[in-house]
Motif scaffolding. Structure first.
Motif, PDB file in Angstrom:
ATOM      1  N   SER A   1      43.406 -15.386 -11.244  1.00 54.33           N
ATOM      2  CA  SER A   1      44.047 -15.106  -9.938  1.00 54.33           C
ATOM      3  C   SER A   1      43.243 -15.768  -8.825  1.00 54.33           C
ATOM      4  O   SER A   1      43.802 -16.394  -7.924  1.00 54.33           O
ATOM      5  CB  SER A   1      44.094 -13.604  -9.646  1.00 54.33           C
ATOM      6  OG  SER A   1      44.709 -12.942 -10.692  1.00 54.33           O
ATOM      7  N   LEU A   2      41.909 -15.630  -8.906  1.00 53.61           N
ATOM      8  CA  LEU A   2      41.041 -16.245  -7.893  1.00 53.61           C
ATOM      9  C   LEU A   2      41.172 -17.772  -7.940  1.00 53.61           C
ATOM     10  O   LEU A   2      41.287 -18.427  -6.903  1.00 53.61           O
ATOM     11  CB  LEU A   2      39.576 -15.849  -8.139  1.00 53.61           C
ATOM     12  CG  LEU A   2      38.559 -16.560  -7.251  1.00 53.61           C
ATOM     13  CD1 LEU A   2      38.655 -16.086  -5.805  1.00 53.61           C
ATOM     14  CD2 LEU A   2      37.141 -16.363  -7.775  1.00 53.61           C
ATOM     15  N   ARG A   3      41.173 -18.317  -9.150  1.00 56.01           N
ATOM     16  CA  ARG A   3      41.263 -19.779  -9.289  1.00 56.01           C
ATOM     17  C   ARG A   3      42.580 -20.295  -8.700  1.00 56.01           C
ATOM     18  O   ARG A   3      42.630 -21.382  -8.137  1.00 56.01           O
ATOM     19  CB  ARG A   3      41.137 -20.199 -10.754  1.00 56.01           C
ATOM     20  CG  ARG A   3      39.796 -19.845 -11.381  1.00 56.01           C
ATOM     21  CD  ARG A   3      38.650 -20.453 -10.630  1.00 56.01           C
ATOM     22  NE  ARG A   3      37.352 -20.147 -11.229  1.00 56.01           N
ATOM     23  CZ  ARG A   3      36.195 -20.480 -10.673  1.00 56.01           C
ATOM     24  NH1 ARG A   3      36.164 -21.092  -9.506  1.00 56.01           N
ATOM     25  NH2 ARG A   3      35.061 -20.189 -11.256  1.00 56.01           N
ATOM     26  N   TYR A   4      43.646 -19.497  -8.870  1.00 58.36           N
ATOM     27  CA  TYR A   4      44.937 -19.918  -8.312  1.00 58.36           C
ATOM     28  C   TYR A   4      44.906 -19.839  -6.783  1.00 58.36           C
ATOM     29  O   TYR A   4      45.396 -20.737  -6.095  1.00 58.36           O
ATOM     30  CB  TYR A   4      46.082 -19.074  -8.899  1.00 58.36           C
ATOM     31  CG  TYR A   4      47.406 -19.764  -8.697  1.00 58.36           C
ATOM     32  CD1 TYR A   4      47.725 -20.921  -9.393  1.00 58.36           C
ATOM     33  CD2 TYR A   4      48.320 -19.295  -7.752  1.00 58.36           C
ATOM     34  CE1 TYR A   4      48.924 -21.592  -9.177  1.00 58.36           C
ATOM     35  CE2 TYR A   4      49.521 -19.957  -7.525  1.00 58.36           C
ATOM     36  CZ  TYR A   4      49.814 -21.109  -8.247  1.00 58.36           C
ATOM     37  OH  TYR A   4      50.998 -21.783  -8.024  1.00 58.36           O
ATOM     38  N   GLU A   5      44.278 -18.791  -6.259  1.00 57.92           N
ATOM     39  CA  GLU A   5      44.138 -18.681  -4.784  1.00 57.92           C
ATOM     40  C   GLU A   5      43.337 -19.860  -4.251  1.00 57.92           C
ATOM     41  O   GLU A   5      43.663 -20.419  -3.202  1.00 57.92           O
ATOM     42  CB  GLU A   5      43.370 -17.402  -4.405  1.00 57.92           C
ATOM     43  CG  GLU A   5      44.187 -16.141  -4.425  1.00 57.92           C
ATOM     44  CD  GLU A   5      43.271 -14.906  -4.386  1.00 57.92           C
ATOM     45  OE1 GLU A   5      42.173 -14.989  -3.809  1.00 57.92           O
ATOM     46  OE2 GLU A   5      43.666 -13.882  -4.967  1.00 57.92           O
TER      47      GLU A   5
END
Ligand code: ADP
Ligand code: GN1
Ligand code: MG
Length: 351
Positions: A148-152
């Motif tokens: 999720s962080l990597r996508y953000e």
């Protein structure tokens, strides 16, 4: 560098120092001293903002392993003459370990037996670290494998990148956006309370395994900076990503970037042979997702770094991170085509 060696009580005058290995994060040097070889590393403190956490995690892991498995080969940090894990100078953190004799590493896997051996080594590490109190450990990189962080971070890079840079990588941006269903699958695993955290290496690519020069068997794993609690899909997925591909992640021969099923079978046998007795039903169910999770996340991280102007991964030519993202895209597309066959291999390995 002489004074750095002296800080570790090494006789510096007759030591040879050479740049070593092909890691993308730390600076690694081989030190050939009179009677012994060492690996000296400058930790990348942009990436590891609190290196003391690495030292503490490795100390806890080492203590657990030495108590329960005294003959298990685990690369310990050599203390400085002041009893510290690192020699710190001008904000730089230097760390020394013994060079494992008779060892070598490889950048591509060309025999299924090597995939088996490497996967066995990572499985064994996680099994042997069972029972270690995970509350004593902290993440050396917070939310390291949090998709999720990597996508953000990818979305933020898109907002900040120049229109020209975005236009030149439109095909890849579209691919990674249209496959973002993997982020949702990851979130479900993250929220599943039956899905355990275990001690995971978090960087199981093939050059982080040391092989025995004589027997070609795995001797031990190295690059322990991200040894910390996590999910098994991280380690299994990175093995699928880097051992099953017919080309390394650096290759620009995208049409040859293909999944090799015999290598998937070998690595599943190696890893699950060690771990399958311990796995929960939720972990077993997630095994098919491990490969795409890590291939997708790695491609996304390369593309994000390209859009950010190459601030994270070391590069040696322009557009290298974009090429790496293309390479991972090709691999993910081929995984998707082979998914049913891979599911059959996993089911057979578990049975
Ligand atoms: P990076 O974080 O930059 O990838 P690594 O810790 O993986 O750095 O080290 C780079 C390379 O150095 C490894 O791929 C391996 O070939 C070699 N290496 C690292 N530690 C040792 C060791 N203790 N003994 C022998 N070789 C090592
Ligand atoms: C980095 O340090 P190295 O080269 O083994 C990265 C991994 C990536 C890998 C891709 C701390 O590993 O997450 O999978 O590059 N390590 C860190 O090659 O970001
Ligand atoms: Mg490495």
């Amino acid at each position: 560098m002489q004074h750095i060696l002296q800080a570790f009580s090494l006789e510096s005058n007759d030591s040879e120092i050479q740049k070593f290995g092909s890691g993308l994060i730390n600076d690694t040097f081989l030190i050939v001293a009179a009677n012994e070889k060492y690996i000296l590393q400058k930790i990348n403190t942009e990436v590891f903002q609190n290196p003391e956490i690495i030292g503490k995690n490795l100390y806890e892991a080492d203590k657990h392993l030495k108590t329960l498995y005294p003959t298990y080969l685990f690369i310990s940090q050599i203390k400085t003459s002041d009893g510290e894990n690192f020699f710190v100078e001008n904000g730089n953190y230097w760390r020394l370990t013994k060079f494992i004799d008779n060892s070598y590493s490889i950048n591509t896997v060309n025999e299924p037996e090597m995939a088996f051996e490497a996967a066995r080594a990572f499985g064994e590490l996680t099994v042997k670290l069972q029972g270690l109190d995970l509350t004593k450990l902290k993440p050396s990189i917070p939310r390291f494998h949090d998709l999720s962080l990597r996508y953000e971070q990818f979305k933020l890079a898109l907002q900040n990148a120049s229109p020209a840079l975005k236009a030149a990588s439109k095909t890849e941006i579209d691919f990674y956006e249209s496959n973002n269903g993997y982020v949702e699958t990851f979130r479900k695993i993250q929220q599943d309370e039956t899905y355990p955290n275990r001690m995971i290496h978090h960087d199981t690519k093939i050059n982080n395994v040391l092989f025995d020069k004589q027997t070609q068997k795995s001797l031990c794993v190295c690059d322990l900076d991200t040894l910390m609690p996590g999910k098994i899909i991280s380690d299994l997925g990175d093995m699928v990503r880097t051992y099953s591909s017919a080309e390394s992640e650096e290759s620009t021969e995208f049409e040859h970037v293909k999944i090799r099923l015999t290598y998937i079978e070998a690595l599943m046998n190696g890893y699950l042979g060690k771990l399958k007795k311990n796995l929960t039903p939720s972990e077993k169910e997630s095994l098919i997702f491990a490969g795409p999770f890590m291939i997708y996340m790695q491609g996304l991280r390369f593309l994000t770094d390209h859009l950010n102007g190459d601030v994270y991964y070391q590069i040696s030519y322009k557009n290298q991170n974009l090429n790496r993202a293309k390479n991972q895209q090709a691999l993910l597309e081929d995984y998707q085509l082979n998914q049913t066959k891979i599911a059959t291999i996993i089911a057979a390995t578990l049975s």
